[in-house]
Design a protein around this motif. Structure first.
Motif, PDB file in Angstrom:
ATOM      1  N   TYR A  11      -2.273   3.861  79.745  1.00 25.14           N
ATOM      2  CA  TYR A  11      -3.411   4.526  80.439  1.00 25.14           C
ATOM      3  C   TYR A  11      -3.983   3.975  81.781  1.00 25.14           C
ATOM      4  N   LEU A  29       2.388   8.620  85.155  1.00 26.15           N
ATOM      5  CA  LEU A  29       1.352   8.638  84.036  1.00 26.15           C
ATOM      6  C   LEU A  29       1.120   9.911  82.922  1.00 26.15           C
ATOM      7  N   TYR A  30       0.995  11.125  83.932  1.00 23.53           N
ATOM      8  CA  TYR A  30       0.871  12.197  83.539  1.00 23.53           C
ATOM      9  C   TYR A  30       2.192  12.646  82.564  1.00 23.53           C
ATOM     10  N   SER A  53      -4.923  14.113  79.356  1.00 26.00           N
ATOM     11  CA  SER A  53      -3.876  14.708  80.802  1.00 26.00           C
ATOM     12  C   SER A  53      -4.869  15.169  81.698  1.00 26.00           C
ATOM     13  N   THR A  56      -5.837  12.659  83.980  1.00 19.37           N
ATOM     14  CA  THR A  56      -4.567  12.198  84.805  1.00 19.37           C
ATOM     15  C   THR A  56      -4.498  13.013  85.823  1.00 19.37           C
TER      16      THR A  56
END
Length: 452
Positions: A11, A29-30, A53, A56
């Motif tokens: 993260y 990353l998502y 999420s 992100t």
């Protein structure tokens, strides 16, 4: 602690890389957070209860705005797939006026529109071949993590793995369908890479993914992996566009795959897979084959609801159309068990038409992309597009036996095709046009120069 450490490093690292490397890291990353599903894991008590999420997605919007001028060159409508994605979203919005389950439909519509925004921004961010590789790697990494969880958890008393799913794919069949398309991408990257470390990493990821499919025991996903990988291997062996030693590589890959399968597949998996042909379609006993009655009921329902009944419309009306003496288990309000019929009963005939056109436009785009890459003799990327097609085919096979019309992975696979078309066709044409214009200018001026 390994899960927690992996989450924190991923993260924080993803946020840093989105600003210091390239902006597509935000979507990468998502993707990984989608599979990690931190708030749904046993170790969630050790982290703050916030929507990771959501933050992100905020990161994606920030980096998109940060380099707006650069990303604005990627026109959404240049990829024909997005036209149909937007139309499906509009279809759900319109169906809000007559949905049979208004609250369920409202949640589904809002979530779908959110996903469309995310897909649109991701398309803008992924504008080079390396970035496309990045989101494919991120998808593989996420599915390998699911494979690691499946290995940790193991099968339950029913002979399956439960409790490792994601937000929109919490059940075993749904998560198996989500990870199945990544197998063909692993096959491509294992074959294409020359570096031993890269090959080893992909092999480990592929082993976890394959082991998860076996442990989860989803028959639809067994078929999905077979279909997608056979498609890719057929291209490797029979295509006229050949890399060095390609056919021998295809044979070697098949041989290694069979050896790996002999170690991974156990008697439980074999029995479940063979049960596909053993089950008979009967009303008296609920089996996998009884879903055919659900599909017949869906077609009958469409006659009375030609524009659908909104999200979960079939569940709402199933008791009206299923045979009265049919064994449906714990409830008669059952899922239709097929994305094709889910589209038909959610949005009616327009829904099934839009789904077909979404997939047609995806394969049309990949066909054009392969033609362009073959013209340039760029066979490494040519087979990347073939692998993306194989991934989409895998998901299409899996979704044919479960409700996945609004699943993120369906639209990720479509996004991969759209990004490939934009990078290798649309942008390539845009780069060639100025050169062609200059060439035409020189040609028109040359007679004047000769006559002077």
């Amino acid at each position: 602690m390994l899960n927690l450490t992996l989450f924190i490093v991923s993260y924080l690292g993803g946020f840093i890389m989105a600003f210091t490397s390239h902006t597509a890291w935000a979507f990468m990353l998502y993707q990984f957070i989608y599979f990690m599903n931190p708030l749904g894991r046993w170790w969630s008590y050790m982290i703050p209860s916030i929507s990771y999420s959501f933050f992100t997605v905020i990161l994606m919007l920030i980096v998109f705005t940060w380099k707006l001028k650069e990303h604005s060159q990627n026109r959404l409508m240049a990829a024909p797939q997005f036209k149909w994605i937007f139309m499906i979203a509009a279809g759900y919005a319109i169906a809000s006026g007559y949905a049979s389950l208004p609250s369920v439909h409202s949640d589904a519509t809002i979530n779908f529109i959110k996903m469309v925004v995310i897909l649109s921004v991701a398309y803008k961010l992924v504008d080079t071949s390396n970035k496309l590789d990045g989101i494919l790697y991120a998808y593989i990494a996420g599915t390998a993590y699911i494979g690691y969880l499946a290995y940790q958890v193991g099968r339950d008393s029913t002979g399956r793995v439960e409790g490792i799913g994601t937000v929109d794919a919490p059940d075993s069949n749904g998560i198996a369908a989500a990870i199945a398309p990544s197998a063909v991408l692993c096959l491509y990257f294992f074959w294409i890479h020359n570096k031993k470390l890269a090959k080893f990493s992909i092999a480990v990821a592929g082993a976890f993914i394959a082991n998860a499919i076996v442990l989860i025991n989803s028959r639809a996903s067994f078929l999905a992996i077979i279909g997608g990988n056979l498609y890719f291997l057929a291209y490797m062996f029979f295509s006229s566009h050949q890399r060095t030693n390609q056919k021998s590589s295809a044979v070697a890959v098949v041989f290694m795959g069979l050896i790996a399968a002999s170690f991974l597949i156990d008697q439980t998996a074999i029995e479940r897979f063979l049960s596909i042909k053993e089950q008979e379609m009967t009303e008296e006993q609920q089996t996998g084959a009884t879903r055919v009655f659900f599909w017949i009921a869906a077609m009958d329902m469409a006659k009375d609801h030609p524009f659908g009944a909104g999200a979960a419309g079939f569940e709402a009306h199933a008791p009206e159309y299923l045979p009265e003496d049919m064994d449906t288990g714990f409830s008669r309000n059952r899922s239709v068990h097929s994305t094709w019929f889910e589209a038909l009963t959610d949005l009616g005939y327009p829904g099934i038409f839009m789904l077909i056109m979404l997939l047609y436009s995806s394969f049309w785009a990949t066909r054009q992309t392969k033609k362009e890459l073959a013209r340039r003799k760029d066979f490494d990327n040519y087979y990347k597009v073939v692998a993306i097609e194989g991934a989409l085919i895998s998901f299409i096979i899996a979704m044919s036996f479960m409700n996945r019309f609004r699943a993120e992975l369906l639209y990720w696979c479509v996004l991969f095709t759209a990004c490939a078309y934009n990078i290798y066709v649309v942008k390539q044409i845009a780069e060639e046009e100025p050169a062609n214009s200059r060439r035409r200018v020189r040609q028109t001026r040359s007679p004047q120069l000769k006559g002077s």
